[in-house]
Design a protein around this motif. Structure first.
Motif, PDB file in Angstrom:
ATOM      1  N   CYS A 140     -69.529  16.647 -14.859  1.00  0.00           N
ATOM      2  CA  CYS A 140     -69.530  16.053 -16.192  1.00  0.00           C
ATOM      3  C   CYS A 140     -68.091  15.890 -16.673  1.00  0.00           C
ATOM      4  O   CYS A 140     -67.275  16.801 -16.558  1.00  0.00           O
ATOM      5  CB  CYS A 140     -70.326  16.921 -17.163  1.00  0.00           C
ATOM      6  SG  CYS A 140     -70.304  16.308 -18.868  1.00  0.00           S
ATOM      7  N   ARG A 199     -71.700  11.847 -17.508  1.00  0.00           N
ATOM      8  CA  ARG A 199     -71.950  12.876 -18.512  1.00  0.00           C
ATOM      9  C   ARG A 199     -73.265  13.583 -18.217  1.00  0.00           C
ATOM     10  O   ARG A 199     -74.224  12.944 -17.769  1.00  0.00           O
ATOM     11  CB  ARG A 199     -71.996  12.269 -19.922  1.00  0.00           C
ATOM     12  CG  ARG A 199     -70.716  11.587 -20.372  1.00  0.00           C
ATOM     13  CD  ARG A 199     -70.939  10.842 -21.687  1.00  0.00           C
ATOM     14  NE  ARG A 199     -71.944   9.795 -21.517  1.00  0.00           N
ATOM     15  CZ  ARG A 199     -72.463   9.091 -22.528  1.00  0.00           C
ATOM     16  NH1 ARG A 199     -72.061   9.329 -23.754  1.00  0.00           N
ATOM     17  NH2 ARG A 199     -73.363   8.166 -22.291  1.00  0.00           N
ATOM     18  N   CYS A 253     -74.198  16.873 -23.004  1.00  0.00           N
ATOM     19  CA  CYS A 253     -73.036  16.208 -23.587  1.00  0.00           C
ATOM     20  C   CYS A 253     -73.384  14.794 -24.043  1.00  0.00           C
ATOM     21  O   CYS A 253     -72.896  14.335 -25.086  1.00  0.00           O
ATOM     22  CB  CYS A 253     -71.885  16.177 -22.576  1.00  0.00           C
ATOM     23  SG  CYS A 253     -71.146  17.807 -22.273  1.00  0.00           S
ATOM     24  N   ARG A 254     -74.219  14.098 -23.272  1.00  0.00           N
ATOM     25  CA  ARG A 254     -74.604  12.744 -23.669  1.00  0.00           C
ATOM     26  C   ARG A 254     -75.391  12.758 -24.965  1.00  0.00           C
ATOM     27  O   ARG A 254     -75.135  11.951 -25.875  1.00  0.00           O
ATOM     28  CB  ARG A 254     -75.409  12.086 -22.567  1.00  0.00           C
ATOM     29  CG  ARG A 254     -75.771  10.631 -22.876  1.00  0.00           C
ATOM     30  CD  ARG A 254     -76.461   9.934 -21.719  1.00  0.00           C
ATOM     31  NE  ARG A 254     -77.744  10.529 -21.420  1.00  0.00           N
ATOM     32  CZ  ARG A 254     -78.005  11.287 -20.370  1.00  0.00           C
ATOM     33  NH1 ARG A 254     -77.046  11.555 -19.503  1.00  0.00           N
ATOM     34  NH2 ARG A 254     -79.208  11.789 -20.161  1.00  0.00           N
TER      35      ARG A 254
END
Length: 227
Positions: free
Chosen positions: A16, A29, A33-34
Motif C-alpha cells: 500500500c 492502496r 486506506c482507500r
C-alpha cells in the motif's frame, strides 16, 4: 479469511502506498486506506510515526486516540496499549486475592526497582513506534528504487525502438530515392528508343515515297509483239 479470498481472486497483494502494508489487492492502496481517503480526504502526517499515512478525521474520532492524528497502525498500537493499561488498572482495583496479588506484584515490580525498569519501559515505546516507521521507509525506498529501475529500462527500450524506427525510415527513404532514379532512367531510355524508332520509320517511309515517285515518272513498260 478475507485475505485468502482476495488472493484467490486478485493474486498476491502489493504494498500500500500509504500504510506500507502488503495488502493492496486492487491498485496501490489497501481497502482501509482507500475507504478513509474517500471519507476524510488526502492523507496527512501521522503524529506518531511521522509518515504521511494518517487521515484528517474529525475531533470525535481523534478523541479515541488521545486527540492525535494517527495512521491505522499507530492507532491500533495506541488502542492496544490503552486496552492493556485498562486491564492492568482493573486488576489493581480488583482487591486482594491470589490472582489480584500476583497481578499487583507483576505490575508493581518494575516501579519498585532502583530505576532501570522505568527507563527500559520508556525506551521500549519509542522503539515500538519507530520500528514500523523505519520498515515502511525502507519499503518505500525499495519500491521507489524498483520503480526508477523499471522506468529506466522502459526508457532504454523506447529509445532503442525509436532508433530502430529511425533506421527503418532512413532505409525506406533511400529505397524511395533509388526507385525514383530508376524510374526516371527507364522513362528517359524509353523516350530515346521511341524517338529512334520514329526516326527510322520516317526515313523508311521517305525512301518508299521517293521510289514510288520514280516509278510513276518512268511510266509503264512497252512490250513488243513477237515476229
Amino acid at each position: 479469511e478475507d485475505c485468502r479470498e482476495n488472493i484467490a481472486v486478485y493474486g498476491n497483494p502489493q504494498q500500500c502506498q500509504y500504510c506500507g502494508q502488503m495488502s493492496a489487492f486492487i491498485g496501490t492502496r489497501c481497502t482501509s486506506c482507500r475507504q478513509e481517503e474517500e471519507r476524510y480526504g488526502a492523507p496527512i502526517v501521522c503524529q506518531s510515526c511521522g509518515l504521511r499515512c494518517a487521515f484528517p478525521k474529525p475531533q470525535a474520532k481523534r478523541a479515541k486516540v488521545g486527540g492525535m492524528d494517527l495512521c491505522i497502525l499507530c492507532a491500533r498500537r495506541y488502542k492496544r496499549r490503552q486496552h492493556e493499561q485498562s486491564r492492568t488498572e482493573k486488576r489493581r482495583r480488583s482487591g486482594p486475592g491470589p490472582e489480584g496479588e500476583a497481578s499487583i506484584e507483576g505490575e508493581q515490580a518494575p516501579s519498585a526497582g532502583s530505576g532501570p525498569a522505568p527507563a527500559s519501559r520508556k525506551m521500549t515505546r519509542p522503539e515500538e513506534d519507530l520500528h514500523p516507521a523505519l520498515e515502511r521507509a525502507k519499503a518505500d525506498l525499495s519500491e521507489a528504487q524498483q520503480r526508477l529501475e523499471s522506468l529506466r529500462r522502459e526508457l532504454q527500450s523506447r529509445t532503442r525502438d525509436l532508433m530502430e524506427k529511425d533506421g527503418e525510415i532512413g532505409d525506406l527513404k533511400g529505397r524511395i530515392t533509388q526507385l525514383e532514379r530508376d524510374n526516371r532512367a527507364a522513362v528517359d531510355d524509353a523516350r530515346r528508343k521511341s524517338a529512334e524508332t520514329v526516326r527510322v520509320l520516317q526515313e523508311n517511309l521517305a525512301a518508299l515515297q521517293r521510289e514510288n515517285k520514280r516509278l510513276l515518272q518512268r511510266g509503264p513498260k512497252t512490250v513488243e509483239p513477237p515476229l
